[in-house]
Enzyme design. Sequence first.
Site, mmCIF file in Angstrom:
data_model
loop_
_atom_site.group_PDB
_atom_site.id
_atom_site.type_symbol
_atom_site.label_atom_id
_atom_site.label_comp_id
_atom_site.label_asym_id
_atom_site.label_seq_id
_atom_site.Cartn_x
_atom_site.Cartn_y
_atom_site.Cartn_z
ATOM 1 N N GLU A 49 -15.728 -41.770 -49.789
ATOM 2 C CA GLU A 49 -16.968 -42.501 -49.572
ATOM 3 C C GLU A 49 -17.491 -42.965 -50.926
ATOM 4 O OE1 GLU A 49 -19.763 -39.977 -47.627
ATOM 5 O OE2 GLU A 49 -18.573 -39.782 -45.799
ATOM 6 N N ASP A 72 -31.414 -39.446 -49.822
ATOM 7 C CA ASP A 72 -30.610 -38.776 -50.838
ATOM 8 C C ASP A 72 -31.433 -37.776 -51.630
ATOM 9 O OD1 ASP A 72 -28.282 -40.188 -50.234
ATOM 10 O OD2 ASP A 72 -28.922 -41.894 -51.459
ATOM 11 N N TYR A 119 -20.068 -38.393 -38.564
ATOM 12 C CA TYR A 119 -20.528 -37.634 -39.730
ATOM 13 C C TYR A 119 -21.662 -36.737 -39.267
ATOM 14 C CZ TYR A 119 -21.986 -36.950 -44.661
ATOM 15 O OH TYR A 119 -22.314 -36.430 -45.886
#
Length: 280
Positions: free
Chosen positions: A52, A63, A178
């Site tokens: 990724e 994040d 995911y």
Amino acid sequence: MSVATRIDRRFAALQDEGRAGLVTFVTAGDPDPDTSLAILKALPKAGADVIEIGMPFSDPMADGPAIQASGRRALLAGQTMRRTLSMVRAFREGDDETPIVLMGYYNPIYSYGTETFLVDAKAAGVDGLIVVDLPPEADDELCLPALAHGLNFIRLATPTTDEKRLPRVLLNTSGFVYYVSITGITGTRAPDTTAVTAAVARIKRHTRLPVAVGFGVKTPEQAAAIAAGADAVVVGSALVEEVRGSLDAAGRATDRTVDAVAGLVRRLAAGVRAGRTVAA
């Protein structure tokens, strides 16, 4: 999608081998374009099965501190979407097998021009996209066009994705699912392996796609534990922290930078291979 992608082929090969895969995340352009490309080229040899690549963005809301810092370093070094796609093209000159997934936010794609981006990404050798701020209700915006261009669109499932929501999340997902093993931002807490194994089993009752687990995995031991109940383990924050820790006082790459990242990937890959893959 009727044609098998590199992602499909890689997970099929992993299943044949009877093991989980290692998915590694690095930020494009961190700490500078040349070093970033060198890191990217080193990942498959170190044991990465899928890569990724983070698309740097100035407002990365999902994040944690480590990946936010890596994005800032990349942007300060002049990283752009065009440079990110050029990096993928350069990687493809020596590796036509390792799957590449671009991960990030929709704004840089929208600014580039969605259709142009999809054409250029496919031509560069990108295999899939993870765009964390586009919900399934916005599939017409990017997901369905990406699928039409032969790109996998990988969706996130989380601990709060309940039985009612999960089928909608999975509807147009391809490549793999995911699973975000913790609530909150990346890299801030360790996953509960018992809860993760149960969550993966629950997702697999709804889909035949492989399930990769990420957020919070930092050590080979954690990777091995997660690999016992998942099709792949995703590691990101720990790798970008290796980049940061290798830089000199001025924040520049050193002769340790690439080796530091590759060394951790080798240890993580050994951990993943020590785990046991649950049959799909």
